[in-house]
Write a protein that holds these residues in place. Structure first.
Motif, PDB file in Angstrom:
ATOM      1  N   ASN A  78     -10.750   1.987   5.510  1.00  0.00           N
ATOM      2  CA  ASN A  78      -9.803   3.090   5.287  1.00  0.00           C
ATOM      3  C   ASN A  78     -10.374   4.434   5.726  1.00  0.00           C
ATOM      4  O   ASN A  78      -9.828   5.490   5.410  1.00  0.00           O
ATOM      5  CB  ASN A  78      -9.412   3.152   3.806  1.00  0.00           C
ATOM      6  N   ASP A  89     -12.441  -0.595  -0.242  1.00  0.00           N
ATOM      7  CA  ASP A  89     -11.477   0.471  -0.554  1.00  0.00           C
ATOM      8  C   ASP A  89     -10.512   0.004  -1.635  1.00  0.00           C
ATOM      9  O   ASP A  89      -9.329  -0.283  -1.382  1.00  0.00           O
ATOM     10  CB  ASP A  89     -10.721   0.876   0.708  1.00  0.00           C
ATOM     11  N   HIS A  90     -10.983  -0.053  -2.858  1.00  0.00           N
ATOM     12  CA  HIS A  90     -10.181  -0.563  -3.971  1.00  0.00           C
ATOM     13  C   HIS A  90      -8.974   0.315  -4.285  1.00  0.00           C
ATOM     14  O   HIS A  90      -7.998  -0.157  -4.869  1.00  0.00           O
ATOM     15  CB  HIS A  90     -11.050  -0.669  -5.236  1.00  0.00           C
ATOM     16  N   GLU A  91      -9.035   1.572  -3.917  1.00  0.00           N
ATOM     17  CA  GLU A  91      -7.962   2.493  -4.279  1.00  0.00           C
ATOM     18  C   GLU A  91      -6.713   2.322  -3.426  1.00  0.00           C
ATOM     19  O   GLU A  91      -5.681   2.950  -3.690  1.00  0.00           O
ATOM     20  CB  GLU A  91      -8.459   3.940  -4.163  1.00  0.00           C
ATOM     21  N   VAL A  92      -6.771   1.479  -2.412  1.00  0.00           N
ATOM     22  CA  VAL A  92      -5.648   1.317  -1.484  1.00  0.00           C
ATOM     23  C   VAL A  92      -5.195  -0.137  -1.475  1.00  0.00           C
ATOM     24  O   VAL A  92      -6.004  -1.035  -1.210  1.00  0.00           O
ATOM     25  CB  VAL A  92      -6.043   1.743  -0.051  1.00  0.00           C
ATOM     26  N   ASN A  93      -3.905  -0.381  -1.764  1.00  0.00           N
ATOM     27  CA  ASN A  93      -3.387  -1.735  -1.656  1.00  0.00           C
ATOM     28  C   ASN A  93      -2.964  -2.024  -0.219  1.00  0.00           C
ATOM     29  O   ASN A  93      -2.995  -1.144   0.631  1.00  0.00           O
ATOM     30  CB  ASN A  93      -2.229  -1.969  -2.634  1.00  0.00           C
ATOM     31  N   LYS A  94      -2.537  -3.248   0.029  1.00  0.00           N
ATOM     32  CA  LYS A  94      -2.250  -3.641   1.411  1.00  0.00           C
ATOM     33  C   LYS A  94      -1.105  -2.829   2.010  1.00  0.00           C
ATOM     34  O   LYS A  94      -1.196  -2.366   3.160  1.00  0.00           O
ATOM     35  CB  LYS A  94      -1.930  -5.128   1.489  1.00  0.00           C
ATOM     36  N   THR A 141      -0.032   0.159   1.304  1.00  0.00           N
ATOM     37  CA  THR A 141      -0.463   1.525   1.584  1.00  0.00           C
ATOM     38  C   THR A 141      -1.420   1.568   2.765  1.00  0.00           C
ATOM     39  O   THR A 141      -1.349   2.461   3.617  1.00  0.00           O
ATOM     40  CB  THR A 141      -1.137   2.140   0.338  1.00  0.00           C
ATOM     41  N   SER A 164       2.407  -7.812   8.297  1.00  0.00           N
ATOM     42  CA  SER A 164       1.825  -7.812   6.966  1.00  0.00           C
ATOM     43  C   SER A 164       1.490  -9.195   6.404  1.00  0.00           C
ATOM     44  O   SER A 164       0.428  -9.364   5.788  1.00  0.00           O
ATOM     45  CB  SER A 164       2.756  -7.074   5.996  1.00  0.00           C
ATOM     46  N   LEU A 192      -6.337  -8.423   2.415  1.00  0.00           N
ATOM     47  CA  LEU A 192      -7.459  -7.564   2.041  1.00  0.00           C
ATOM     48  C   LEU A 192      -8.240  -8.219   0.916  1.00  0.00           C
ATOM     49  O   LEU A 192      -7.666  -8.565  -0.122  1.00  0.00           O
ATOM     50  CB  LEU A 192      -6.963  -6.184   1.600  1.00  0.00           C
ATOM     51  N   TYR A 231     -11.289  -7.522  -1.631  1.00  0.00           N
ATOM     52  CA  TYR A 231     -11.957  -6.331  -2.141  1.00  0.00           C
ATOM     53  C   TYR A 231     -13.371  -6.627  -2.629  1.00  0.00           C
ATOM     54  O   TYR A 231     -13.583  -7.443  -3.537  1.00  0.00           O
ATOM     55  CB  TYR A 231     -11.125  -5.714  -3.261  1.00  0.00           C
TER      56      TYR A 231
END
Length: 570
Positions: free
Chosen positions: A130, A161-166, A168, A183, A188, A190
């Motif tokens: 990210n 990047d745990h703060e972002v889901n697929k 996003t 998609s 992802l 983590y």
């Protein structure tokens, strides 16, 4: 006589022990690693089945019938959805070799080895996916090319990047790079151990610390999912060696952006000019001798690790030359000279050349809209050497103010665009850059844009006049190619990829300027802006023609040619 016989026997025993013990130790360690790998594979089988089932479920949902829409409401997304029905199997020459109804040529030229229906899992090791830089553009363009070549394959990205889901993440990829991905076949995974590859965790022996730390992160990755093919796209070569030790049947590939260590780094220890990176001149005294010896030993270890890799790709001629010298002996043959450690394949990073050419005009009419703006697109990190640009720009403005011929002309401006990794040293770095701009009295002429979306970047590329890059030994320089494709006049550091591959004369004239020192950069800024209009347009057009060597399509062709080797090994 008996004494002599016993002595000879003792010598023979010692010799045999010296020869056989390392091999025996290696064999035992090999069995231990394979045993651990088998246990990891067994424990992660259920997660693998879940990942596959979920991807297939999402695929079915994405293909479910949708409400009919009028012809006028068809969007670009619809066109992209249709693309997933097509399969691009492109060889190194750019020729489509197969579709779903035809046999596909493998890397070695054998028919029917690589099926378009291959549905395995390709693992991409990229803990900072990210970050929004050039390395991330390579990752996501590689994923897009892989998806189109093998629509049923799953692309698993190991990220911290745990703060972002697929959802996003893929939205940010589209906004930042204009890369739209399918998609359902993107997964992802983590990581919880990414901190072990952060440079700030190792104030001393950073190279070794990060490399050994990457083994921990790789082990974390494998306990999440064991892929069918494993590719490192961020420069952690040690992870690939660990994969081969744990899972000998899993092919591994490396896309090398920058060698972890190079002969240039060793040479910089003796540099007296201060321009060869952050370690320039650091070889003095007893600390310098220790550092030199440490780097030499690490280079040998790094070279041994590189010899475990099946397919090697490099992003530039400069990188390939260093990797060849470090990894170039004892590597296994993949059936083709190109793509091995002894002969790395140069796969230039993808750049949005086609989009820039179609969006931004370069002619006499567009020249009227160009402003005296110097644009620097680079992540806000120390190695990008933003302070050199700021000091050079300040010197340039000072010299310009003392030049009567420049009176009444529009005042030049500097625009710095780059991504910032939040909760990282990057935030402190950009704060210090703002302070430096204030101290140099150029704050009003300098603009900082953090994490700008692609449309904003496009706007600046279309209106600026000069593109700047100041990193010493920039491994390639995607931003420099973007400058050229957008018609900017480049002023880059005279080293690395920009010198070897990009800002070069292809036989019809210069495509930009190269500099090393503050004085040279300031003089180049002035020379670029002072060119007569006709020469400006001519140089912009030459640069644009040069940039066509670095298109996304060219990257996809070469990327797939190498990855097909890995798939065929599997």
């Amino acid at each position: 006589m008996a004494l002599i016989s016993n002595a000879i026997l003792a010598v023979l025993l010692l010799t045999a022990t010296a020869v056989l013990l390392p091999k025996l130790t290696g064999a035992v360690l090999g069995l231990v690693f394979r045993g651990v790998g088998w246990l990891i594979w067994r424990r992660t089988r259920s997660r693998r089945e879940y990942v596959i089932a979920r991807a297939r479920s999402e695929e079915q949902e994405s293909r479910a019938p949708r409400p009919k829409v009028s012809t006028n409401s068809l969007s670009r997304n619809g066109a992209d959805d249709e693309d997933w029905e097509k399969v691009d199997s492109l060889g190194p020459g750019g020729v489509q070799t197969a579709t779903s109804s035809e046999s596909s040529g493998s890397a070695g030229g054998n028919k029917n080895r690589n099926s378009d229906d291959w549905d395995g899992i390709i693992g991409f090791f990229h803990p900072f996916c990210n970050a929004g830089g050039g390395g991330e553009r390579v990752l996501w363009e590689a994923v897009r090319a892989t998806q189109k070549r093998w629509p049923k394959a799953i692309c698993a990205i190991y990220t911290g990047d745990h703060e972002v889901n697929k959802a996003t993440m893929l939205e940010k990829v589209e906004n930042r790079f204009n890369i739209k991905l399918h998609s359902p076949t993107v997964v992802l995974l983590y990581l919880t151990t990414r901190k072990y590859v952060v440079s700030s965790s190792y104030p001393y022996m950073t190279l070794l610390g990060q490399s050994l730390g990457s083994l921990i992160v790789a082990y974390d990755a494998f306990t999440l999912l064991v892929p069918d093919v494993f590719i490192d796209t961020m420069g952690y070569a040690f992870t690939l060696a660990l994969c081969k030790w744990l899972f000998p049947t899993v092919p591994v590939g490396a896309y090398v952006h920058y060698p972890t260590i190079s002969t240039d780094m060793l040479a910089s220890l003796d540099d007296q000019s201060g321009v060869q990176g952050i370690n320039s001149g650091a070889g003095k005294g007893w600390k310098g001798k220790i550092k030199r010896r440490y780097w030499q030993l690490f280079a040998r270890l790094y070279g041994w690790v590189g010899q475990q890799i099946d397919v090697v790709m490099c992003n530039s001629s400069w990188t390939a030359a260093h990797i060849r010298s470090l990894w170039g002996s004892g590597n296994k043959d993949t059936g083709s000279g190109e793509g091995t450690a002894s002969s790395p394949a140069v796969v230039f990073p993808p750049t949005a050349v086609s989009e820039l050419e179609s969006t931004i005009a370069v002619d006499a009419e567009s020249e009227k809209t160009r402003q005296p703006v110097l644009l620097y697109i680079a992540q806000f990190r120390p190695e990008k050497n933003h302070p050199l640009v700021l000091r050079s720009f300040a010197r340039f403005l000072q010299e310009r103010a003392n030049n009567p011929a420049c009176a009444g002309q529009p005042e030049p401006r500097l625009v710095l665009i780059g991504s910032v990794r939040h909760a990282s040293p990057d935030e402190t770095h950009i704060y210090n850059l703002r302070l430096l701009a204030h101290e140099l009295r150029i704050r009003d002429q300098t603009t900082f844009l953090c994490d700008a979306p692609w449309p904003a970047v496009l706007t600046h590329l279309g209106t600026a006049s000069v593109g700047v890059n100041a990193m010493w030994n920039e491994h390639f320089g995607i931003c420099v190619v973007e400058y050229q494709a957008a018609g900017l006049i480049c002023v880059t550091h005279d080293s690395g990829g920009p010198r070897e591959d990009i800002v070069i004369d292809l036989g019809d004239g210069a495509t930009g300027f190269r500099a090393e020192t503050e004085e040279q950069f300031a003089a180049s800024f002035e020379a670029a802006l002072a060119l007569p209009e006709a020469e400006k347009i001519a140089m912009r057009q030459r640069a644009r023609r040069s940039a066509r060597r670095f298109t996304e399509e060219e990257f996809s062709r070469k990327w797939l040619y190498q990855v097909e080797k890995l798939v065929s090994m599997r």
